[in-house]
Design a protein around this motif. Structure first.
Motif, PDB file in Angstrom:
ATOM      1  N   CYS A   1      32.961 -20.676   1.595  1.00 34.60           N
ATOM      2  CA  CYS A   1      33.731 -20.074   0.339  1.00 34.60           C
ATOM      3  C   CYS A   1      33.972 -18.427   1.242  1.00 34.60           C
ATOM      4  O   CYS A   1      32.579 -18.197   2.108  1.00 34.60           O
TER       5      CYS A   1
ATOM      6  N   HIS B   1      28.444 -22.868  -2.964  1.00 27.54           N
ATOM      7  CA  HIS B   1      28.546 -22.985  -4.940  1.00 27.54           C
ATOM      8  C   HIS B   1      29.545 -24.306  -4.619  1.00 27.54           C
ATOM      9  O   HIS B   1      30.305 -24.275  -6.083  1.00 27.54           O
ATOM     10  N   GLU B   2      30.449 -24.425  -3.677  1.00 24.41           N
ATOM     11  CA  GLU B   2      31.212 -25.658  -3.546  1.00 24.41           C
ATOM     12  C   GLU B   2      30.597 -26.764  -3.034  1.00 24.41           C
ATOM     13  O   GLU B   2      30.911 -27.377  -2.027  1.00 24.41           O
TER      14      GLU B   2
ATOM     15  N   GLU C   1      35.924 -27.035  -6.550  1.00 26.21           N
ATOM     16  CA  GLU C   1      35.917 -25.888  -7.080  1.00 26.21           C
ATOM     17  C   GLU C   1      36.873 -25.014  -7.065  1.00 26.21           C
ATOM     18  O   GLU C   1      37.361 -23.956  -8.142  1.00 26.21           O
TER      19      GLU C   1
HETATM   20 ZN   LIG Z   1      34.190 -19.754  -3.751  1.00 27.68          ZN
END
Ligand SMILES: [Zn+2]
Ligand SMILES: [Zn+2]
Length: 321
Positions: free
Chosen positions: A38, A63-64, A145
């Motif tokens: 990201c 975090h994805e 996400e």
């Molecule tokens: Zn992100």
């Protein structure tokens, strides 16, 4: 087990960390397979901070997350593909209690200092934030996400078949917001200042053009570039709604047109209860999402890939853990 640790700005390493112990009650264990890079991961890598979130000790990135459920769930079968919602809200504050947990001041969100992210072989996570994505690949599941941001924005905008929507910014969040808006029946146009980036929107099947080639004004505008606030104000029709999604900042904005035009400006931060819908949208548009799934690298390649700035050449890069 293998993990991707950001030691300090510009210094990322593959490190072997201790395996997880017992799984706490209410948590599930996931074998992480695919983690999308990201803009925020890149920003922490380059600068060591985003706003007030400052890297003060080493942190695992990512975090994805798409993975495989290993154990602990009552409702999801072992071996299922899952998408992992990266934020754990406190559940007690006024925001959590009124259905706006995205604003929870005590949110613990993957790869937001000091909370570790998901670029690691195994994670344990509260079951309520893990969603079955059977029928998708882990790469596809990881898109839930960034797509969630668009789903939440489209929901807040109350879009329908009579909505004419402009999206400023043809990066991952802009295009995924376009998919979410289209899933509500809206008529969507995507613009960007960058001729290379705008091609991605066209490849994904949206009517798209360079900023200055779009004419007219739109009842709903999604600002996803982070740098086009004043432009977006000018493109919003009188009495229309402008949603600020992009995380950049623009200096010297003249808000006069917004006040004269009675434009409603809304800030959008993360999302609330969007994963099941995001997973359905990915299933529906999986062929058109091809540009997001084109580039994947092995986790061991990541330090060199970040150092060379290779990620800039692709709409999305997925790291295979
Ligand atoms: Zn992100
Ligand atoms: Zn809370």
């Amino acid at each position: 087990m293998k993990s991707v640790v950001l030691e300090s700005a510009g210094n990322v390493k593959i490190e072997d960390i201790e395996e997880l112990g017992d799984i706490p009650e209410g948590y599930v264990k996931i074998k992480v397979q695919s983690v999308g890079i990201c803009g925020s991961d890149v920003h922490y890598y380059l600068h060591g901070k985003i706003g007030d979130f400052v890297l003060r000790k080493p942190m695992i990135l990512g975090h994805e997350t798409g993975g495989i459920l290993e154990s602990g769930s009552a409702s999801i079968k072992r071996g299922s593909v899952v998408a992992v919602e990266p934020g754990i809200p406190c559940g007690k504050c006024i925001y959590c209690r009124t259905g706006r947990y995205n604003l929870c001041p005590d949110m613990r969100f993957f790869a937001t200092p000091p909370v570790d992210g998901s670029m690691v072989e195994h994670i344990v996570h509260p079951e309520e934030f893990v969603y079955s994505a059977d029928g998708l690949t882990p790469d596809e599941a990881s898109l839930a996400e960034p797509l969630s941001v668009g789903v939440y924005a489209a929901r807040m905008a109350h879009l329908g078949p009579d909505s004419d929507v402009l999206i400023n910014g043809s990066g991952p969040v802009g295009i995924l917001t376009a998919f979410a808006a289209e899933s509500y029946g809206a008529n969507v146009t995507v613009v960007d200042i960058n001729p290379e980036r705008i091609e991605y929107a066209g490849e994904c099947g949206f009517s798209s053009c360079i900023n200055n080639k779009v004419s007219g004004q739109f009842d709903t505008v999604f600002e996803c570039s982070g740098y086009g606030h004043e432009y977006s104000i000018h493109r919003t029709a009188r009495g229309g709604d402008l949603f600020l999604i992009g995380m950049g900042e623009e200096e010297g904005i003249n808000p006069l047109m917004a006040s004269i035009g009675g434009i409603n400006i809304h800030g959008i931060f993360r999302y609330v209860n969007t994963y099941p819908e995001a997973i359905r949208i990915i299933k529906r548009y999986r062929n058109r999402l091809a540009p997001f799934l084109r580039k994947h690298i092995d986790v061991d390649e990541l330090p060199g890939y970040l150092a060379d700035g290779e990620y800039e050449k692709y709409l999305k890069t997925i790291v295979r853990i």
